[in-house]
Design a protein around this motif. Structure first.
Motif, PDB file in Angstrom:
ATOM      1  N   ARG A  76       9.067  -2.157  -8.482  1.00  0.00           N
ATOM      2  CA  ARG A  76       9.304  -3.577  -8.206  1.00  0.00           C
ATOM      3  C   ARG A  76       9.677  -4.355  -9.469  1.00  0.00           C
ATOM      4  NH1 ARG A  76       7.233  -5.247  -3.128  1.00  0.00           N
ATOM      5  NH2 ARG A  76       6.244  -3.513  -2.031  1.00  0.00           N
ATOM      6  N   GLY A  77       9.659  -3.653 -10.601  1.00  0.00           N
ATOM      7  CA  GLY A  77      10.066  -4.287 -11.834  1.00  0.00           C
ATOM      8  C   GLY A  77       8.933  -4.851 -12.661  1.00  0.00           C
ATOM      9  N   HIS A  78       7.692  -4.551 -12.288  1.00  0.00           N
ATOM     10  CA  HIS A  78       6.544  -5.089 -13.016  1.00  0.00           C
ATOM     11  C   HIS A  78       6.293  -4.278 -14.288  1.00  0.00           C
ATOM     12  CE1 HIS A  78       6.225  -7.321  -9.474  1.00  0.00           C
ATOM     13  NE2 HIS A  78       5.114  -6.849  -8.940  1.00  0.00           N
ATOM     14  N   ASP A  79       5.913  -4.953 -15.364  1.00  0.00           N
ATOM     15  CA  ASP A  79       5.531  -4.241 -16.570  1.00  0.00           C
ATOM     16  C   ASP A  79       4.049  -3.870 -16.492  1.00  0.00           C
ATOM     17  OD1 ASP A  79       4.090  -6.570 -17.132  1.00  0.00           O
ATOM     18  OD2 ASP A  79       5.525  -7.289 -18.625  1.00  0.00           O
ATOM     19  N   ASN A  80       3.574  -3.107 -17.468  1.00  0.00           N
ATOM     20  CA  ASN A  80       2.193  -2.616 -17.422  1.00  0.00           C
ATOM     21  C   ASN A  80       1.173  -3.746 -17.395  1.00  0.00           C
ATOM     22  OD1 ASN A  80       3.248  -0.068 -17.476  1.00  0.00           O
ATOM     23  ND2 ASN A  80       2.560   0.449 -19.548  1.00  0.00           N
TER      24      ASN A  80
ATOM     25  N   ALA B 194       0.467   6.442  -6.899  1.00  0.00           N
ATOM     26  CA  ALA B 194       1.511   6.009  -5.976  1.00  0.00           C
ATOM     27  C   ALA B 194       1.597   4.484  -5.941  1.00  0.00           C
ATOM     28  CB  ALA B 194       1.232   6.553  -4.575  1.00  0.00           C
ATOM     29  N   GLU B 195       0.449   3.832  -5.989  1.00  0.00           N
ATOM     30  CA  GLU B 195       0.417   2.370  -5.998  1.00  0.00           C
ATOM     31  C   GLU B 195       1.067   1.831  -7.271  1.00  0.00           C
ATOM     32  OE1 GLU B 195      -2.896  -1.127  -5.074  1.00  0.00           O
ATOM     33  OE2 GLU B 195      -3.539   0.902  -5.621  1.00  0.00           O
ATOM     34  N   VAL B 196       0.753   2.468  -8.407  1.00  0.00           N
ATOM     35  CA  VAL B 196       1.356   2.057  -9.676  1.00  0.00           C
ATOM     36  C   VAL B 196       2.868   2.273  -9.645  1.00  0.00           C
ATOM     37  CG1 VAL B 196       1.502   2.591 -12.142  1.00  0.00           C
ATOM     38  CG2 VAL B 196      -0.735   2.405 -11.032  1.00  0.00           C
ATOM     39  N   LEU B 197       3.315   3.404  -9.111  1.00  0.00           N
ATOM     40  CA  LEU B 197       4.751   3.685  -9.043  1.00  0.00           C
ATOM     41  C   LEU B 197       5.471   2.627  -8.220  1.00  0.00           C
ATOM     42  CD1 LEU B 197       7.204   5.476  -9.587  1.00  0.00           C
ATOM     43  CD2 LEU B 197       6.571   6.816  -7.565  1.00  0.00           C
TER      44      LEU B 197
ATOM     45  N   MET C  35      13.873   6.464  -2.931  1.00  0.00           N
ATOM     46  CA  MET C  35      13.023   6.747  -1.789  1.00  0.00           C
ATOM     47  C   MET C  35      12.690   5.481  -0.994  1.00  0.00           C
ATOM     48  SD  MET C  35      12.650   9.976  -2.030  1.00  0.00           S
ATOM     49  CE  MET C  35      11.192  10.528  -1.172  1.00  0.00           C
ATOM     50  N   GLY C  36      13.267   4.344  -1.414  1.00  0.00           N
ATOM     51  CA  GLY C  36      13.059   3.123  -0.668  1.00  0.00           C
ATOM     52  C   GLY C  36      11.959   2.240  -1.183  1.00  0.00           C
ATOM     53  N   LEU C  37      11.342   2.610  -2.294  1.00  0.00           N
ATOM     54  CA  LEU C  37      10.304   1.766  -2.874  1.00  0.00           C
ATOM     55  C   LEU C  37      10.945   0.658  -3.699  1.00  0.00           C
ATOM     56  CD1 LEU C  37       7.770   4.482  -4.051  1.00  0.00           C
ATOM     57  CD2 LEU C  37       7.787   3.233  -1.908  1.00  0.00           C
ATOM     58  N   GLY C  38      10.160  -0.375  -3.972  1.00  0.00           N
ATOM     59  CA  GLY C  38      10.639  -1.441  -4.841  1.00  0.00           C
ATOM     60  C   GLY C  38      11.674  -2.345  -4.194  1.00  0.00           C
ATOM     61  N   ASP C  39      11.704  -2.395  -2.845  1.00  0.00           N
ATOM     62  CA  ASP C  39      12.684  -3.238  -2.174  1.00  0.00           C
ATOM     63  C   ASP C  39      12.523  -4.713  -2.525  1.00  0.00           C
ATOM     64  OD1 ASP C  39      12.669  -1.288   0.895  1.00  0.00           O
ATOM     65  OD2 ASP C  39      13.826  -1.088  -0.939  1.00  0.00           O
ATOM     66  N   SER C  40      11.285  -5.068  -2.885  1.00  0.00           N
ATOM     67  CA  SER C  40      11.023  -6.465  -3.235  1.00  0.00           C
ATOM     68  C   SER C  40      10.967  -6.642  -4.736  1.00  0.00           C
ATOM     69  CB  SER C  40       9.705  -6.931  -2.600  1.00  0.00           C
ATOM     70  OG  SER C  40       9.749  -6.795  -1.204  1.00  0.00           O
ATOM     71  N   ALA C  41      11.795  -5.878  -5.441  1.00  0.00           N
ATOM     72  CA  ALA C  41      11.754  -5.895  -6.906  1.00  0.00           C
ATOM     73  C   ALA C  41      11.984  -7.302  -7.430  1.00  0.00           C
ATOM     74  CB  ALA C  41      12.832  -4.965  -7.482  1.00  0.00           C
ATOM     75  N   THR C  42      11.218  -7.623  -8.483  1.00  0.00           N
ATOM     76  CA  THR C  42      11.340  -8.931  -9.100  1.00  0.00           C
ATOM     77  C   THR C  42      11.611  -8.720 -10.573  1.00  0.00           C
ATOM     78  OG1 THR C  42       8.962  -9.001  -9.481  1.00  0.00           O
ATOM     79  CG2 THR C  42       9.775 -10.014  -7.472  1.00  0.00           C
ATOM     80  N   PRO C  43      12.207  -9.690 -11.277  1.00  0.00           N
ATOM     81  CA  PRO C  43      12.501  -9.530 -12.687  1.00  0.00           C
ATOM     82  C   PRO C  43      11.223  -9.347 -13.472  1.00  0.00           C
ATOM     83  CG  PRO C  43      13.708 -11.407 -11.756  1.00  0.00           C
ATOM     84  CD  PRO C  43      12.730 -10.964 -10.728  1.00  0.00           C
TER      85      PRO C  43
ATOM     86  N   ALA D 205      11.934   6.283  -7.542  1.00  0.00           N
ATOM     87  CA  ALA D 205      11.186   5.498  -6.564  1.00  0.00           C
ATOM     88  C   ALA D 205      12.123   4.704  -5.654  1.00  0.00           C
ATOM     89  CB  ALA D 205      10.216   4.566  -7.285  1.00  0.00           C
ATOM     90  N   ARG D 206      13.139   4.084  -6.242  1.00  0.00           N
ATOM     91  CA  ARG D 206      14.054   3.277  -5.436  1.00  0.00           C
ATOM     92  C   ARG D 206      14.937   4.132  -4.542  1.00  0.00           C
ATOM     93  NH1 ARG D 206      15.598  -1.693  -9.641  1.00  0.00           N
ATOM     94  NH2 ARG D 206      13.480  -2.561  -9.679  1.00  0.00           N
TER      95      ARG D 206
END
Length: 234
Positions: free
Chosen positions: A182-186, A174-177, A226-234, A223-224
């Motif tokens: 948020r737009g982070h790569d691996n 869930a933390e990884v998702l 459901m409201g996750l990733g609101d602080s998504a960054t490039p 994920a989005r």
């Protein structure tokens, strides 16, 4: 003797067309029972059945239903994805979710996807018939066991952590998702969690399997939604 007045077809009252229903569920016995329950009532007709997300567009095009009854868990993906696809079409039929899950996350996701109703399997025949007719008429309906939670969910009163929204995931997944959303790569996720990049790839693979998605973009969309990733960054 008085002549009897002839009756023409135009003099007869027009019969109300039945509510046309498409059932989408991968359990044949459940579909059979649901079809029998629906068609035992006047004015309801099951015009088609489907088992997979991929089958839904064709079934809708061929049968032109007034209502689609949709399960949440299908062999090739989530019924939510089928709802989202339908809602992008013009004059799409409304969808009534009928599922085993009464989870808050799935309920919220169904609303956000565009479903017009949500019932938990085990609802009585009359409740299902009422829901089908209400949704077909343009209304929205939710089972008593979930209706009371909708206002709080839409207002954001419930906690929105990924672990609650996706209970099938482990805490780490869930933390990884959330970080993926948020737009982070691996590589960046590995740095933030202080783990090997290979470990992150394994977590992502498990997330795909559990959420029934095939690509990172699909996982991000789920994920989005459901409201996750609101602080998504490039």
């Amino acid at each position: 003797m008085d002549e009897q007045q002839a009756t023409t077809p135009s003099d007869q009252p027009e019969a109300t067309p039945p509510v046309r229903v498409l059932i989408v569920d991968d359990h044949p016995l459940f579909r059979e029972g649901l079809k029998a329950a629906l068609e035992s009532a006047e004015g309801v007709r099951v015009v088609a059945e489907a088992e997979r997300v991929a089958d839904v567009p064709g079934a809708v095009a061929r049968s032109r239903p007034n209502v689609v009854i949709m399960d949440l868990s299908l062999p090739d993906g989530s019924g939510l994805e089928a709802v989202r696809r339908l809602c992008t079409q013009e004059q799409a039929p409304p969808v009534l979710m009928l599922t085993m899950s009464d989870d808050d996350g799935n309920l919220l996701a169904a609303l956000q996807a565009g479903a017009r109703g949500y019932l938990v399997k085990g609802a009585g025949r009359e409740e299902v018939l009422h829901a089908v007719r209400t949704v077909a008429a343009g209304g929205a309906v939710f089972g008593g066991e979930v209706a009371g939670r909708i206002t709080a969910l839409l207002a954001g009163a419930k906690m929105r952590e990924a672990g609650q929204l996706f209970p099938e995931l482990t805490a780490r997944e869930a933390e990884v998702l959330d970080l993926v959303a948020r737009g982070h790569d691996n590589r960046r996720i590995a740095r933030e969690l202080v783990v090997a990049e290979k470990t992150v790839r394994n977590h992502v693979t498990h997330i795909f399997e559990k959420l029934h998605v095939a690509t990172r973009a699909e996982a991000v969309a789920r994920a989005r939604d459901m409201g996750l990733g609101d602080s998504a960054t490039p």
